[in-house]
Design an enzyme around this catalytic site. Sequence first.
Site, short mmCIF file in Angstrom:
data_model
loop_
_atom_site.label_atom_id
_atom_site.label_comp_id
_atom_site.label_asym_id
_atom_site.label_seq_id
_atom_site.Cartn_x
_atom_site.Cartn_y
_atom_site.Cartn_z
N LYS A 213 -24.96 12.01 -32.49
CA LYS A 213 -25.91 12.92 -31.86
C LYS A 213 -27.32 12.51 -32.23
CE LYS A 213 -25.57 16.76 -29.35
NZ LYS A 213 -24.58 17.00 -28.30
N GLY B 23 -26.86 32.55 -21.27
CA GLY B 23 -27.53 31.29 -21.03
C GLY B 23 -27.30 30.81 -19.61
N ALA B 24 -28.40 30.62 -18.86
CA ALA B 24 -28.28 30.20 -17.46
C ALA B 24 -28.97 28.86 -17.23
CB ALA B 24 -28.88 31.26 -16.53
N GLY B 25 -28.77 27.95 -18.19
CA GLY B 25 -29.22 26.59 -18.00
C GLY B 25 -28.30 25.88 -17.02
N VAL C 116 -25.50 24.23 -17.36
CA VAL C 116 -24.07 24.53 -17.53
C VAL C 116 -23.79 26.00 -17.25
CG1 VAL C 116 -22.14 24.59 -19.14
CG2 VAL C 116 -23.70 22.64 -19.14
N GLY C 117 -24.56 26.88 -17.87
CA GLY C 117 -24.32 28.31 -17.72
C GLY C 117 -24.42 28.77 -16.28
#
Length: 366
Positions: free
Chosen positions: A99, A199-201, A203-204
């Site tokens: 990472k 979370g609405a990025g 992915v969300g």
Amino acid sequence: MVRRANPAIQALKEETYIMSAVFDHGEFDHHEQIVFANDHQTGLKAIIGVHNSFLGPAAGGVRMAPYARMEDALTDVLRLSRGMSYKNALAGLPLGGGKTVLIGNPRTDKTPALMAALGRAIERLNGRYLAAEDVGMTLADMEQIATETSHVFGRDPKAGFGGEPSPMTALGVALSIRTCVRRVLGRDDLKGVRIGVQGAGAVGADLARQLGEAGAEVLVADVDPARAQAAASAAGGQVVGVGDILFADVDVLAPCALGAVLNDETIPALRTKIVCGAANNQLAEPRHGLALAQRGILYGPDYVVNAGGIINVAYEVSGTYDAAKVVEHVQRIPRTLEQIFEEAADEGLTPDVIADRMAQRLIGRS
């Protein structure tokens, strides 16, 4: 006379301090390599962590965030790189775990020069670490990094790569939620199942859409109200406050933001039967897996559930990217999840403990 410090002695003291900070850190797990990358001209400050390369080169995303303290960045890279080792192993990928955390505000601090400097830092590892997209980064950023290194993926499909990996992450989470619902609620469909997405990025939002299309009643929360509203509208759902989503009365809670949301304060107040989401490191500490189980809440280990994105990347690494094969591979995630749940039930242990044990065996740590 002013006595000047010996530069060699000063450098040795600094190196000793850094080594102590790493080796004595609570999240240090015999990581193979930790690299501190700095570039004065561009302002680059990054940490690259290689946790384990038993199965292959260490692969994992670049995360950009405005860490208040270097210690927080180090904690993140240690935890996230270990999680990537486990994720890649249980996803059946020939990759180790790594990472990068890039210190800075992703909205204001990005420049082409900064991305190029990170690319040079990655290149110096000679393929030991393979970079991909993560929180705070975009497809365009990965292309900029790629101007200085070939060891970067999640790139433009026009060049034969897999592009944005988040749809595959969302698919894996949606399939995992179905598996959990089947186990807890005894249902094969999601019609009327109440699901809270934190979370609405990228992915969300995609997850919310998929769940809404499957007939679920979707609640969405995000720190960006416009983003939350867009995701809720696409899902045919509703927006709830960021301070309310964790404690909403739902069948499934899907954390899709940052980690450590399952902790001493939140777990006693949860009103859900299932936690299954895309966020990494949802458990603030390992003991919180048991705390969930004691409340009768089924937990889908996050690094198993959210492996779709790295699966997408792995097919780029192989040089034989095929979208249909990626989807087929992502569809295997529920089988692994079921195996974990079965072993946990048989042995009286929690799913996260079983998943860790399985992963450690696969990466030569058992």
